[in-house]
Design a protein around this motif. Structure first.
Motif, PDB file in Angstrom:
ATOM      1  N   GLY A  65       0.820  -1.211   0.000  1.00  0.00           N
ATOM      2  CA  GLY A  65       0.000   0.000   0.000  1.00  0.00           C
ATOM      3  C   GLY A  65       0.850   1.256   0.000  1.00  0.00           C
ATOM      4  O   GLY A  65       0.512   2.252  -0.658  1.00  0.00           O
ATOM      5  N   SER A  66       1.963   1.229   0.731  1.00  0.00           N
ATOM      6  CA  SER A  66       2.863   2.379   0.775  1.00  0.00           C
ATOM      7  C   SER A  66       3.516   2.618  -0.577  1.00  0.00           C
ATOM      8  O   SER A  66       3.614   3.760  -1.055  1.00  0.00           O
ATOM      9  CB  SER A  66       3.947   2.154   1.837  1.00  0.00           C
ATOM     10  N   ILE A  67       3.969   1.545  -1.212  1.00  0.00           N
ATOM     11  CA  ILE A  67       4.618   1.669  -2.522  1.00  0.00           C
ATOM     12  C   ILE A  67       3.627   2.206  -3.561  1.00  0.00           C
ATOM     13  O   ILE A  67       3.979   3.044  -4.402  1.00  0.00           O
ATOM     14  CB  ILE A  67       5.195   0.310  -2.951  1.00  0.00           C
ATOM     15  N   ALA A  68       2.388   1.757  -3.471  1.00  0.00           N
ATOM     16  CA  ALA A  68       1.363   2.259  -4.393  1.00  0.00           C
ATOM     17  C   ALA A  68       1.134   3.751  -4.184  1.00  0.00           C
ATOM     18  O   ALA A  68       0.962   4.512  -5.153  1.00  0.00           O
ATOM     19  CB  ALA A  68       0.058   1.488  -4.191  1.00  0.00           C
ATOM     20  N   ALA A  69       1.133   4.193  -2.921  1.00  0.00           N
ATOM     21  CA  ALA A  69       0.939   5.618  -2.612  1.00  0.00           C
ATOM     22  C   ALA A  69       2.088   6.455  -3.156  1.00  0.00           C
ATOM     23  O   ALA A  69       1.889   7.558  -3.676  1.00  0.00           O
ATOM     24  CB  ALA A  69       0.806   5.814  -1.099  1.00  0.00           C
ATOM     25  N   ILE A  70       3.315   5.923  -3.047  1.00  0.00           N
ATOM     26  CA  ILE A  70       4.496   6.634  -3.546  1.00  0.00           C
ATOM     27  C   ILE A  70       4.432   6.773  -5.069  1.00  0.00           C
ATOM     28  O   ILE A  70       4.716   7.837  -5.626  1.00  0.00           O
ATOM     29  CB  ILE A  70       5.782   5.894  -3.121  1.00  0.00           C
ATOM     30  N   ARG A  71       4.038   5.705  -5.749  1.00  0.00           N
ATOM     31  CA  ARG A  71       3.964   5.730  -7.210  1.00  0.00           C
ATOM     32  C   ARG A  71       2.841   6.628  -7.715  1.00  0.00           C
ATOM     33  O   ARG A  71       2.923   7.202  -8.803  1.00  0.00           O
ATOM     34  CB  ARG A  71       3.767   4.314  -7.745  1.00  0.00           C
ATOM     35  N   ALA A  72       1.805   6.767  -6.903  1.00  0.00           N
ATOM     36  CA  ALA A  72       0.625   7.517  -7.339  1.00  0.00           C
ATOM     37  C   ALA A  72       0.756   9.020  -7.106  1.00  0.00           C
ATOM     38  O   ALA A  72      -0.017   9.798  -7.671  1.00  0.00           O
ATOM     39  CB  ALA A  72      -0.618   6.997  -6.621  1.00  0.00           C
ATOM     40  N   SER A  73       1.708   9.433  -6.274  1.00  0.00           N
ATOM     41  CA  SER A  73       1.783  10.848  -5.903  1.00  0.00           C
ATOM     42  C   SER A  73       3.229  11.327  -5.912  1.00  0.00           C
ATOM     43  O   SER A  73       4.074  10.794  -5.186  1.00  0.00           O
ATOM     44  CB  SER A  73       1.176  11.072  -4.517  1.00  0.00           C
ATOM     45  N   LYS A  74       3.493  12.361  -6.683  1.00  0.00           N
ATOM     46  CA  LYS A  74       4.834  12.951  -6.714  1.00  0.00           C
ATOM     47  C   LYS A  74       5.183  13.549  -5.356  1.00  0.00           C
ATOM     48  O   LYS A  74       6.329  13.479  -4.910  1.00  0.00           O
ATOM     49  CB  LYS A  74       4.899  14.024  -7.802  1.00  0.00           C
TER      50      LYS A  74
END
Length: 439
Positions: A221-230
């Motif tokens: 979930g954290s990695i997805a958040a990082i990829r989704a938001s600059k």
């Protein structure tokens, strides 16, 4: 009602709409700008630069400012409706959201909003602040938590470059703080800091920012958040860099802790002596659960920065959980979810204390669109003449301030700074603000 960013952006949207409008802006404080003047840390000159844009709105024809008018005390809704076809409330949020953990009421446990009001020179805040703690905990990982932590950690001399009042400088100069600990329940990818705010922590020559490498952890979930938001990616990269560098020798330290959920404020003789946290772990979706491992931190003061809450406005329905007025696209709804004709909301009282100042523009535009759509069916005000409300305020004996009054106060504050080589020194006392407004 309310001359902060939300109120002024609402005025701007009305004036730019092309409709034939005249707008009066009422404000509880003697000076306008709300959050910009009394909620933004004084060492944020770039954010305070928004005032220049707000100035241009209040300079426009057909716009008047009435400061030092307190809704609910000086004027009521039904009285306002005598003079205006529509009333928009944009009163913001000034109270701290509660945190229900044992010991939160101990002496030395503070709400962030109260501390912000003190260092921003709010007239209703105390003139002195207890800064006897050597080690301090700040609960929360949003921009307000960073502001509180940064002001606590910085030297008083650094803050002299800002507009802080003399009493705030004196308080910071006497501060015993050497260590400030900021605690977040979740991980770095879930922090609510903006990249700019975070990086500013490391600009002080007297404050060492410390991040524990063990707190740099990510799940799917954290990695997805990082990829989704600059923005999230920038925050995480900054924290990773700080975690792997050597700790320097600056005299004060600001520690950023993740995966620590506050469970109790510890105390003795009615005073804060520590903070207990439970170590948490990621669950795969970016959320966390407790591990049953607890840690006691040696701190003598605790500041909770877990969110703001708006106050209930007289004569308006209110959701006490969300701290907002029920509405449909800015149109106020009563307890039966029926429209209250001619009454609207904008800003944090409408959507809750979320988002940056710039997000308020869209919120205000939506409200104005609703108001303009309703305009043909609104009940005309019985006394629309611009002089009618002036007579009302004078008859009530309300010592209101004006836009010209703000210009006078602005010039006065700037003159106070000149002998000290400072841009301005903010006036704190309400009576002095009113006197200066009189020119």
């Amino acid at each position: 009602m309310g001359a902060g960013p939300a109120g002024i952006y609402t005025v701007d949207a009305l004036v730019k709409s092309g409709a034939e409008v005249s707008v009066d802006l009422f404000e509880r404080m003697p000076a306008p700008f709300g959050l910009i003047r009394y909620g933004v840390a004084p060492d944020h000159p770039r954010i305070k630069g928004i005032v220049d844009a707000l100035h241009k709105v209040l300079e426009k024809p057909g716009v008047r400012l009435f400061g030092n008018v307190d809704y609910g005390r000086d004027v009521k809704l039904e009285e306002l409706r005598q003079f205006y076809d529509a009333v928009v409330f944009s009163t913001g949020a000034v109270e701290d959201r509660p945190l229900e953990i044992p010991g939160i009421g101990l002496d030395g446990s503070h709400g962030a909003a109260d501390f912000v009001s003190w260092y921003d020179g709010h007239p209703d805040a105390p003139r002195a602040w207890p800064l006897t703690a050597r080690s301090v905990a700040v609960l929360g990982v949003g921009n307000v938590a960073l502001d509180v932590a940064r002001v606590l950690a910085k030297s008083a001399e650094e803050m002299l470059a800002t507009e802080i009042p003399d009493n705030v400088h004196a308080g910071l100069a006497a501060s015993a703080v050497t260590d400030v600990h900021v605690f977040g329940r979740r991980g770095p990818a879930q922090a609510k800091f903006t990249p700019l705010e975070l990086r500013e922590l490391d600009h002080s020559p007297t404050v060492e920012v410390v991040v524990d490498p063990e707190d740099i952890e990510f799940d799917e979930g954290s990695i997805a958040a990082i990829r989704a938001s600059k923005q999230v990616d920038m925050v995480v990269k900054t924290l990773q860099e700080w975690a792997i560098r050597d700790v320097g020798t600056r005299p004060r330290r600001l520690h950023l802790h993740f995966f620590h959920a506050p469970t109790a404020v510890l105390g003795a003789d009615g005073k804060v002596t520590g903070l207990r946290t439970e170590r948490t772990e990621l669950t795969g979706d970016g959320d966390v659960r407790g591990t049953g491992v607890f840690h006691d931190w040696d701190v003598q003061a605790v500041y909770r920065a877990v969110g703001y809450l708006s106050s209930h406005l007289a004569e308006l329905p209110f959701d006490h959980v969300s701290g907002t007025v029920p509405h449909s696209k800015g149109r106020v709804l009563d307890v039966d979810e029926d429209l209250v004709p001619g009454v609207y909301v904008s800003g944090w009282i409408k959507r809750g204390p979320i988002g940056l100042i710039g997000h308020t523009k869209g919120c205000s535009s939506e409200t104005v669109a609703s108001l303009l759509a309703d305009a043909p069916t609104l009940r005309p005000a019985p006394h629309p003449d611009p002089s009618a409300v002036l007579s009302f305020l004078h008859d009530r004996g309300i010592e209101f301030t004006t836009w010209q009054g703000w210009k006078n106060l602005d010039a006065y504050e700037r003159s106070l700074g000149v002998p000290h080589g400072r841009e301005r020194i903010k006036v704190v006392e309400r009576e002095e603000m009113i006197r200066a407004s009189r020119g």
